[in-house]
Design an enzyme around this catalytic site. Sequence first.
Site, PDB file in Angstrom:
ATOM      1  N   HIS A  36      -8.541  -4.259  -1.556  1.00  0.00           N
ATOM      2  CA  HIS A  36      -7.312  -3.563  -1.184  1.00  0.00           C
ATOM      3  C   HIS A  36      -6.917  -3.909   0.257  1.00  0.00           C
ATOM      4  CE1 HIS A  36      -4.422  -0.229  -1.522  1.00  0.00           C
ATOM      5  NE2 HIS A  36      -4.665  -0.024  -0.236  1.00  0.00           N
ATOM      6  N   ASP A  69     -10.527  -2.877  -5.860  1.00  0.00           N
ATOM      7  CA  ASP A  69      -9.557  -1.951  -5.281  1.00  0.00           C
ATOM      8  C   ASP A  69      -9.797  -0.566  -5.864  1.00  0.00           C
ATOM      9  OD1 ASP A  69      -7.342  -0.556  -4.344  1.00  0.00           O
ATOM     10  OD2 ASP A  69      -5.978  -2.259  -4.595  1.00  0.00           O
ATOM     11  N   CYS A 108       0.833  -1.201   0.000  1.00  0.00           N
ATOM     12  CA  CYS A 108       0.000   0.000   0.000  1.00  0.00           C
ATOM     13  C   CYS A 108       0.876   1.262   0.000  1.00  0.00           C
ATOM     14  CB  CYS A 108      -0.947  -0.041   1.195  1.00  0.00           C
ATOM     15  SG  CYS A 108      -2.261   1.195   1.146  1.00  0.00           S
TER      16      CYS A 108
END
Length: 247
Positions: free
Chosen positions: A213, A181, A133
Amino acid sequence: MTSYPPGACCYQGVKHEGQATGSISKLNDFEIYTTYPVDKSTENAILLLTDVIGHRFINAQLIADQFAANGYFVLIPDLFHGDSVPLNKPEGFDFGKWKAGHGPEKVDPIVKASLQELRNKYNSKKIGAVGYCFGAKYVVRHLHPEKGEIDAGYLAHPSFVDADEFKALTGPVAISAAETDFIFPTEKRHESEDILKTLGTPYQINLYSGVEHGFAVRGDPKNPVTRYAKESAFLQAVQWFKEHLGA
């Protein structure tokens, strides 16, 4: 942007169970978590750059320990100088304000110091970097083997990566993407693919169905679909590094 800026999904998820085997110490003015392979070798290393939950998050530490079990010395720096975001932060948290205080001018020096530590103190010959991330942006920014920085990179559900940064990388990179996502959606994944096709460096992109995500770090292991994707994404990273780093 080849991915959108981080959002609320970047700090939501499930805390995993387990006992970390590494240790916390200090590098310059920030903390690091380090964990060794069985043979204590530091020749092949992995720099693990976390999501916004940070280096003290047990999920990140357990992943680092798994990489160590596969033969790599692993270092996780505190990218936020003690100001990481708590897991499942309540609504009302000003994430935009938090992000404004943790840009490249703050994070790049931490990454550079960590790479120097690996090269100079631990004598690491090959360095792979994992970016989850938030951390993915900084893997991309420092994926330059010819400069003595990162030799091979792996990104899971990347966020906040600028297209120009992506175009400038010069080392092999693998990506684990989630089917759902909003930060790295289909169009951004395809944009990343189009850029990679022009670079001439090895790449791999795996898309995992049924997950969102954050699945590679904060996914619920009690959900069989999520557990499979998380484990498969980790194996993707291990296989990538064995191909491009050795160990």
